[in-house]
Design an enzyme around this catalytic site. Structure first.
Site, mmCIF file in Angstrom:
data_model
loop_
_atom_site.group_PDB
_atom_site.id
_atom_site.type_symbol
_atom_site.label_atom_id
_atom_site.label_comp_id
_atom_site.label_asym_id
_atom_site.label_seq_id
_atom_site.Cartn_x
_atom_site.Cartn_y
_atom_site.Cartn_z
ATOM 1 C CE LYS A 35 6.889 7.638 -1.230
ATOM 2 N NZ LYS A 35 5.859 6.585 -1.647
ATOM 3 C CG ASP A 71 7.886 4.347 -4.225
ATOM 4 O OD1 ASP A 71 7.192 3.484 -3.911
ATOM 5 O OD2 ASP A 71 7.629 5.835 -3.296
#
Ligand code: ATR
Length: 286
Positions: free
Chosen positions: A69, A110
């Protein structure tokens, strides 16, 4: 499902990825909307080569999971401003660029996952939220909560990283010790640590006795779906949100970025639930 020369390619890159529920969720959504697209799991260890491969093969949209990420950032052409602030990307969108090359932009959905799920239960603008943990998930969750106008308190086992996240968010910090956590008065509690995740099924990050003080308790752990935290919270009379809620809502935001269409939420949630059971099937190979 028909796969042919016109099938659009989507997927998730991570290492490991064999337990990911994202393929089930996104493929169910593509099928429901009759879209000729497929979403696959791709185990990637070298992120630079992985991104070059995705560009070369004509992928259109990709989810990014642990451990890439943050590591993916140098290989993007553009980073969405929110993803840049968070310093992590979980969604890639590939588009034809002006020069004929692929233009790759990274987003972060997210942070939307927990907030969107919670916003269906409470008015976040008037809520105090106790976030347990200070890792990457806590950062995304905390960022979303602050954006939504909530007051955030970070509780973490390690004080240095807990304080650092609280400072970054402009939130407050308490040590993850029974007496300190019990003294916090808040409306919502979210566990962002792995405590309670299989095989630690009886693990719980906070003393059960404090749970009755919260109106909503959320866990980002989804294996098992009902963690000890959620079981105790239900018994204490709290509303609960399980770990699939966060996964679902970050996935809905991804789907909408990729397709521009409203995501079929109910189908996506059912796909997650149905495939959770199969997730630990030992026949699944890396
Ligand atoms: P993620 O990116 O999934 O959030 P991470 O960055 O490894 O994962 O963060 C894990 C978080 O869970 C940390 O806040 C960690 O606490 P420390 O900072 O003290 O390490 C927390 N955590 C993990 N296991 C824990 C445990 N057994 N008890 C309490 N906190 C725990």
């Amino acid at each position: 499902m028909v796969i042919n020369g016109a099938t659009g390619l989507y997927g998730i890159i991570g290492n490991p990825v064999r337990h990911s529920l994202s393929p089930a969720m996104h493929n169910a959504a593509f099928a429901k909307l009759g879209m000729n697209r497929v979403y696959v799991s791709l185990k990637v260890s070298d992120i630079e080569q992985g991104i070059a491969g995705l560009r070369a093969l004509g992928f259109r949209g990709v989810s990014v999971t642990v451990p890439h990420k943050e590591a993916v950032l140098p290989f993007l052409d553009e980073i969405d401003s929110v993803a840049e602030k968070i310093g992590a990307v979980n969604t890639l969108v590939f588009q034809p660029g002006q020069d004929g090359k692929v233009h790759l932009c990274g987003f972060n959905t997210d942070w939307l996952g927990a907030t969107t799920a919670l916003a269906e239960k409470v008015n976040l603008q008037e809520s105090r939220v106790l976030v347990i943990g200070a890792g990457g998930s806590a950062k995304a969750v905390g960022f979303g909560l602050i954006e939504a106008g909530a007051e955030v308190i970070i509780a973490n086992r390690t004080a240095a990283s807990g304080k650092a996240l609280a400072d970054w968010l402009d939130a407050s910090f308490v040590p993850l010790a029974e007496a300190e956590v019990a003294s916090v008065s808040a409306d919502v509690l979210i566990n962002t640590t792995s405590v309670g995740m299989e095989p630690d099924n009886e693990g719980i990050a906070v003393p059960p006795a404090i749970l009755s003080g919260f109106s909503v308790v959320m866990d980002i752990v989804y294996a098992p779906l009902e963690t000890r935290l959620l079981r105790e919270a239900k018994a204490a009379g709290c509303q609960t949100l399980d770990g699939l809620a966060m996964l679902l809502y970050q996935g809905i935001a991804q789907f909408e970025l990729w397709t521009g269409k409203e995501a079929p939420r109910a189908i996506m949630r059912s796909a997650l639930e149905e495939n959770l059971e199969k997730m630990w099937d030992s026949s699944l190979q890396n």
